[in-house]
Structures are given as structure tokens and as C-alpha cells.
Design a protein around this motif. Structure first.
Motif, short mmCIF file in Angstrom:
data_model
loop_
_atom_site.label_atom_id
_atom_site.label_comp_id
_atom_site.label_asym_id
_atom_site.label_seq_id
_atom_site.Cartn_x
_atom_site.Cartn_y
_atom_site.Cartn_z
N ARG A 1 59.38 2.01 59.61
CA ARG A 1 58.21 1.20 59.96
C ARG A 1 58.30 0.87 61.45
NH1 ARG A 1 58.56 0.98 54.87
NH2 ARG A 1 56.86 0.70 53.46
N GLN A 2 57.19 1.02 62.14
CA GLN A 2 57.15 0.73 63.57
C GLN A 2 56.13 -0.37 63.81
OE1 GLN A 2 55.33 3.42 66.71
NE2 GLN A 2 57.52 3.71 67.10
N VAL A 3 56.55 -1.38 64.56
CA VAL A 3 55.65 -2.46 64.95
C VAL A 3 55.19 -2.13 66.37
CG1 VAL A 3 55.39 -4.93 65.33
CG2 VAL A 3 56.84 -4.09 63.46
N LYS A 4 53.86 -1.90 66.53
CA LYS A 4 53.28 -1.48 67.81
C LYS A 4 52.52 -2.65 68.43
CE LYS A 4 51.10 2.45 67.80
NZ LYS A 4 50.21 3.57 67.42
N ARG B 1 57.27 -0.80 71.34
CA ARG B 1 57.37 -0.35 69.95
C ARG B 1 58.72 -0.81 69.42
NH1 ARG B 1 52.93 0.45 71.53
NH2 ARG B 1 51.75 2.36 71.53
N VAL B 2 58.74 -1.43 68.24
CA VAL B 2 59.98 -1.89 67.62
C VAL B 2 60.10 -1.19 66.27
CG1 VAL B 2 61.31 -3.90 66.86
CG2 VAL B 2 59.69 -4.13 68.76
N ASN B 3 61.26 -0.57 66.02
CA ASN B 3 61.45 0.26 64.83
C ASN B 3 62.38 -0.41 63.82
OD1 ASN B 3 59.92 2.57 65.78
ND2 ASN B 3 61.55 2.80 67.27
N PHE B 4 62.03 -0.23 62.53
CA PHE B 4 62.78 -0.80 61.42
C PHE B 4 63.03 0.30 60.40
CE2 PHE B 4 60.49 -4.17 63.42
CZ PHE B 4 61.36 -5.24 63.42
N ASN B 5 64.21 0.28 59.75
CA ASN B 5 64.47 1.29 58.73
C ASN B 5 63.69 0.96 57.46
OD1 ASN B 5 65.91 -0.64 57.25
ND2 ASN B 5 67.91 0.12 57.93
N LYS B 6 63.82 1.81 56.42
CA LYS B 6 62.98 1.64 55.23
C LYS B 6 63.27 0.36 54.46
CE LYS B 6 65.76 4.80 52.46
NZ LYS B 6 65.73 6.07 51.75
N LYS C 1 64.15 -0.22 69.86
CA LYS C 1 62.92 -0.64 70.52
C LYS C 1 62.75 0.17 71.79
CE LYS C 1 64.95 -4.32 73.34
NZ LYS C 1 64.71 -3.73 74.64
N THR C 2 61.53 0.20 72.30
CA THR C 2 61.30 0.85 73.59
C THR C 2 61.71 -0.12 74.70
OG1 THR C 2 59.01 0.09 73.67
CG2 THR C 2 59.40 2.28 72.72
N SER C 3 61.92 0.39 75.88
CA SER C 3 62.36 -0.45 77.00
C SER C 3 61.28 -1.44 77.45
CB SER C 3 62.78 0.42 78.19
OG SER C 3 61.69 1.22 78.62
N ALA C 4 60.04 -1.23 77.03
CA ALA C 4 58.95 -2.12 77.41
C ALA C 4 58.95 -3.44 76.62
CB ALA C 4 57.61 -1.42 77.22
N CYS C 5 59.78 -3.54 75.59
CA CYS C 5 59.80 -4.73 74.74
C CYS C 5 60.75 -5.79 75.30
CB CYS C 5 60.28 -4.38 73.34
SG CYS C 5 59.25 -3.19 72.48
N ASP C 6 60.31 -7.05 75.21
CA ASP C 6 61.21 -8.14 75.58
C ASP C 6 61.72 -8.80 74.29
OD1 ASP C 6 59.19 -9.90 74.65
OD2 ASP C 6 58.41 -10.23 76.67
N ALA C 7 62.63 -9.76 74.41
CA ALA C 7 63.24 -10.41 73.25
C ALA C 7 62.20 -11.12 72.39
CB ALA C 7 64.32 -11.38 73.70
#
Length: 170
Positions: A124-127, A133-138, A145-151
Motif C-alpha cells: 500500500r502506498q500513501v501518496k 510517497r510512503v510505502n507499507f507492506n501488506k 518513503k521518497t526523499s520528498a517526505c518529511d517526518a
């Protein structure tokens, strides 16, 4: 604490294709409970049906159902006598401040909720708007996460994925 966002709501009588009202509204969700404040002051309170995902009861105990709109544009709540379409994009009713004035909370209240998409292998990806983009397993565990994401965005994504899993009964 409740998650509250400004939204646009279109209200249709059950089974009708012509809206009786359309305008800005407020959408809140806390621990599965949903509150929709319509422009005329009417508030719809929905209690989750613990045994069925996306099912609720209204104030009178009547069943209600939630449907997700495509591309995470919003949600539809089907009640006994009406359907309420909740859109995250508030256009054409945007509350933008007039030019030259300052609205201290205009950025936070107008932020578009992130979109949750399912990729290959159940990832699952949170866009977010932009390149985050933040990625989560099933099973819903954060793994990249992509480098564009902050904490702060990673934290919002984790909250969103938890709500998503709970709401979908996963």
C-alpha cells in the motif's frame, strides 16, 4: 482526537439523481465514528457497525453504508432517506482568503488528504500532493518513503494506513 477536514457535500434524496443541496461542509472521523456538518447546520452522526466494514448506524439506529469514490476523491454515505457525497476537493466553494489578506490556518484546513493506492504484492502506498510517497507492506508496516517526505508526512501516512486497515476490516 478527531480528524476534521473541510469538504464539499452534495445531498441527494434516496434513489434520486438531482441534489437537493451542495456546498461546503465539515467531515470528522474519530475511532470509526463519522460526523458530517452540512452547510445549513444539519449534522449527520454515524456510529460504526462493529461487525461489518463500511457499515454504520444513524442517530435513529437505521443502517447506513459507506462507499469510497474512485481515485480517493471522497466518500458516499447511503442513509435511509438520503445519500451524502463527501468530496475532498472543495471547488467551486473554496474558502481561499481574499488577495492581500492573511488567513493563518488556510494551508492546514485546505490540505488534501493523502491517497492510498494498492501496488503489486499487496503493498500500500500513501501518496501526497507533490512527490512524497510512503510505502507499507501488506500487513500495514512502514518500510520506505521518497526523499520528498518529511517526518510529519510519514506520521500522517501511518495514521492514514491504520484508519484504512481498520475501516476495510483488514
Amino acid at each position: 482526537m478527531a480528524d476534521t477536514v473541510d469538504a464539499r457535500c452534495d445531498v441527494f434524496p434516496a434513489g434520486d439523481d438531482k441534489a437537493t443541496s451542495s456546498g461546503l461542509c465539515t467531515f470528522s472521523q474519530r475511532q470509526g465514528f463519522v460526523s458530517i456538518q452540512l452547510k445549513g447546520g444539519q449534522t449527520i452522526e454515524l456510529k460504526p457497525n462493529e461487525s461489518t466494514p463500511n457499515a454504520f448506524f444513524d442517530e435513529r439506529g437505521e443502517p447506513a453504508k459507506r462507499e469510497m469514490l474512485e481515485a480517493n476523491r471522497g466518500q458516499v454515505y447511503r442513509l435511509e432517506k438520503q445519500s451524502i457525497f463527501v468530496f475532498w476537493d472543495t471547488a467551486p466553494y473554496s474558502k481561499a482568503a481574499p488577495s492581500g489578506s492573511s488567513a493563518p490556518d488556510s494551508g492546514a484546513s485546505m490540505a488534501k488528504p493523502p491517497e492510498i493506492v494498492t501496488l503489486l504484492l499487496g503493498i500500500r502506498q500513501v501518496k501526497f500532493d507533490g512527490a512524497c510517497r510512503v510505502n507499507f507492506n501488506k500487513s500495514g508496516k512502514y518500510f520506505s518513503k521518497t526523499s520528498a517526505c518529511d517526518a510529519a508526512q510519514v506520521s500522517v501516512a501511518e495514521d492514514a494506513i491504520r484508519r484504512y486497515f481498520r475501516e476495510q476490516g483488514l
